[in-house]
Write an enzyme that holds these catalytic residues in place. Structure first.
Site, PDB file in Angstrom:
ATOM      1  N   THR A   1      13.618  -9.570   1.363  1.00 19.00           N
ATOM      2  CA  THR A   1      13.407  -8.180   0.956  1.00 19.00           C
ATOM      3  C   THR A   1      14.313  -7.758  -0.200  1.00 19.00           C
ATOM      4  OG1 THR A   1      15.028  -7.416   2.560  1.00 19.00           O
ATOM      5  CG2 THR A   1      12.740  -7.502   3.311  1.00 19.00           C
TER       6      THR A   1
ATOM      7  N   HIS B   1       0.844  -1.189   0.000  1.00 20.39           N
ATOM      8  CA  HIS B   1       0.000   0.000   0.000  1.00 20.39           C
ATOM      9  C   HIS B   1       0.884   1.245   0.000  1.00 20.39           C
ATOM     10  CE1 HIS B   1      -3.750  -2.073   0.820  1.00 20.39           C
ATOM     11  NE2 HIS B   1      -3.153  -2.760   1.777  1.00 20.39           N
TER      12      HIS B   1
ATOM     13  N   LYS C   1      24.542 -19.519   3.143  1.00 20.53           N
ATOM     14  CA  LYS C   1      25.376 -20.509   2.442  1.00 20.53           C
ATOM     15  C   LYS C   1      25.281 -20.298   0.949  1.00 20.53           C
ATOM     16  CE  LYS C   1      25.089 -24.179   5.753  1.00 20.53           C
ATOM     17  NZ  LYS C   1      24.609 -25.453   6.226  1.00 20.53           N
TER      18      LYS C   1
HETATM   19  C1  LIG Z   1      17.540 -22.886   5.559  1.00 18.97           C
HETATM   20  C2  LIG Z   1      17.845 -24.325   6.002  1.00 18.97           C
HETATM   21  C3  LIG Z   1      17.543 -25.315   4.867  1.00 18.97           C
HETATM   22  C4  LIG Z   1      19.325 -24.328   6.313  1.00 18.97           C
HETATM   23  O1  LIG Z   1      19.680 -25.580   6.803  1.00 18.97           O
HETATM   24  P1  LIG Z   1      21.264 -25.879   7.037  1.00 18.97           P
HETATM   25  O2  LIG Z   1      21.989 -25.701   5.730  1.00 18.97           O
HETATM   26  O3  LIG Z   1      21.362 -27.195   7.716  1.00 18.97           O
HETATM   27  O4  LIG Z   1      21.700 -24.653   7.941  1.00 18.97           O
HETATM   28  P2  LIG Z   1      22.434 -24.677   9.362  1.00 18.97           P
HETATM   29  O5  LIG Z   1      21.580 -25.389  10.337  1.00 18.97           O
HETATM   30  O6  LIG Z   1      23.840 -25.142   9.123  1.00 18.97           O
HETATM   31  O7  LIG Z   1      22.422 -23.143   9.737  1.00 18.97           O
HETATM   32  C5  LIG Z   1      23.394 -22.224   9.304  1.00 18.97           C
HETATM   33  C6  LIG Z   1      23.153 -20.910  10.050  1.00 18.97           C
HETATM   34  O8  LIG Z   1      21.925 -20.339   9.574  1.00 18.97           O
HETATM   35  C7  LIG Z   1      21.001 -20.173  10.646  1.00 18.97           C
HETATM   36  N1  LIG Z   1      19.681 -20.543  10.151  1.00 18.97           N
HETATM   37  C8  LIG Z   1      19.327 -21.694   9.541  1.00 18.97           C
HETATM   38  N2  LIG Z   1      18.042 -21.667   9.216  1.00 18.97           N
HETATM   39  C9  LIG Z   1      17.569 -20.490   9.643  1.00 18.97           C
HETATM   40  C10 LIG Z   1      16.280 -19.900   9.576  1.00 18.97           C
HETATM   41  N3  LIG Z   1      15.248 -20.517   8.996  1.00 18.97           N
HETATM   42  N4  LIG Z   1      16.133 -18.665  10.074  1.00 18.97           N
HETATM   43  C11 LIG Z   1      17.182 -18.027  10.637  1.00 18.97           C
HETATM   44  N5  LIG Z   1      18.418 -18.548  10.729  1.00 18.97           N
HETATM   45  C12 LIG Z   1      18.606 -19.763  10.233  1.00 18.97           C
HETATM   46  C13 LIG Z   1      21.492 -21.147  11.735  1.00 18.97           C
HETATM   47  O9  LIG Z   1      21.066 -20.708  12.998  1.00 18.97           O
HETATM   48  C14 LIG Z   1      22.978 -21.064  11.546  1.00 18.97           C
HETATM   49  O10 LIG Z   1      23.445 -19.886  12.122  1.00 18.97           O
HETATM   50  P3  LIG Z   1      24.863 -19.835  12.907  1.00 18.97           P
HETATM   51  O11 LIG Z   1      25.901 -20.161  11.844  1.00 18.97           O
HETATM   52  O12 LIG Z   1      24.951 -18.424  13.416  1.00 18.97           O
HETATM   53  O13 LIG Z   1      24.798 -20.870  13.964  1.00 18.97           O
HETATM   54  C15 LIG Z   1      17.002 -24.753   7.241  1.00 18.97           C
HETATM   55  O14 LIG Z   1      17.501 -24.177   8.428  1.00 18.97           O
HETATM   56  C16 LIG Z   1      15.529 -24.367   7.092  1.00 18.97           C
HETATM   57  O15 LIG Z   1      15.069 -23.266   7.458  1.00 18.97           O
HETATM   58  N6  LIG Z   1      14.757 -25.287   6.487  1.00 18.97           N
HETATM   59  C17 LIG Z   1      13.362 -25.071   6.134  1.00 18.97           C
HETATM   60  C18 LIG Z   1      12.505 -26.223   6.665  1.00 18.97           C
HETATM   61  C19 LIG Z   1      11.081 -26.082   6.182  1.00 18.97           C
HETATM   62  O16 LIG Z   1      10.503 -25.018   6.137  1.00 18.97           O
HETATM   63  N7  LIG Z   1      10.495 -27.189   5.789  1.00 18.97           N
HETATM   64  C20 LIG Z   1       9.140 -27.174   5.283  1.00 18.97           C
HETATM   65  C21 LIG Z   1       8.738 -28.500   4.724  1.00 18.97           C
HETATM   66  S1  LIG Z   1       9.167 -28.628   3.005  1.00 18.97           S
END
Ligand SMILES: CC(C)(COP(=O)(O)OP(=O)(O)OC[C@H]1O[C@@H](n2cnc3c(N)ncnc32)[C@H](O)[C@@H]1OP(=O)(O)O)[C@@H](O)C(=O)NCCC(=O)NCCS
Length: 163
Positions: free
Chosen positions: A143, A90, A161
């Site tokens: 964003t 908006h 990553k």
């Molecule tokens: C994004 C994602 C895939 C990353 O997984 P990963 O590669 O194993 O990442 P890691 O666990 O190694 O995390 C790396 C860093 O990112 C941060 N991080 C990971 N996911 C995050 C999220 N969703 N929000 C904020 N920070 C996040 C971790 O805290 C970590 O921070 P640090 O280095 O300061 O400790 C996973 O965390 C996620 O959000 N998956 C989505 C699950 C989902 O929604 N599934 C739905 C069904 S399909």
């Protein structure tokens, strides 16, 4: 969904709504689970496709997508539940006119590349382009643009990553 354009083998769950089916184009082998909302934010505009979902994409429950101009979701995109995508905000008037009485929008197209995985509760805001094969973490608010093969997370979403 009756007059949306759709390819073969499209499955749409129950309790989905749209205010203008003709603005939606859905590819083949697409599944959209129930309780979705597809909103045309500018129903006075000439009829054209504003929301595109590419072949093979899967969208889980309670998806909401609002478009005044264009939201393009690529092929084989996986979208978890409770995701919200919008191409508009908006216009908030400094004179205090509430947005309920002000139809002005600021709009910028949104694009989500092929093969992306969008985590649960993610929000993708106007003007964002997400490259191919990206991951958006759960609860993220995107964003800014995301380069291809990148994992972003947080609010606002930051790169965590590169794949
Ligand atoms: C994004 C994602 C895939 C990353 O997984 P990963 O590669 O194993 O990442 P890691 O666990 O190694 O995390 C790396 C860093 O990112 C941060 N991080 C990971 N996911 C995050 C999220 N969703 N929000 C904020 N920070 C996040 C971790 O805290 C970590 O921070 P640090 O280095 O300061 O400790 C996973 O965390 C996620 O959000 N998956 C989505 C699950 C989902 O929604 N599934 C739905 C069904 S399909």
């Amino acid at each position: 969904m009756a007059t949306a354009q759709a390819g073969g083998q499209v499955r749409a769950g129950r309790h989905g709504v749209t205010n203008r089916a003709g603005v939606i184009s859905i590819g083949s082998r697409v599944t959209v689970f129930g309780y979705f909302v597809f909103g045309d934010l500018d129903t006075q505009s000439p009829l054209k496709v504003k929301i595109t979902i590419g072949d093979g994409s899967i969208i889980m429950f309670r998806f909401q997508c609002n478009a005044a101009e264009s939201v393009r979701i690529g092929e084989d995109v996986s979208i978890a539940s409770n995701v919200f995508i919008t191409d508009s905000d908006h216009v908030v008037e400094p004179d205090g006119t509430p947005v309920t009485r002000n139809t002005k929008l600021v709009t910028r197209p949104v694009e989500i590349g092929n093969g992306c995985w969008i985590g649960q509760n993610a929000v993708i805001l106007k003007g964002v382009t997400i490259g191919e094969h990206c991951v958006v973490g759960a609860n993220s608010v995107v964003t800014r643009d995301v380069p291809a093969r990148t994992v972003v997370a947080g609010n606002p979403a930051k790169v965590i990553k590169t794949l």
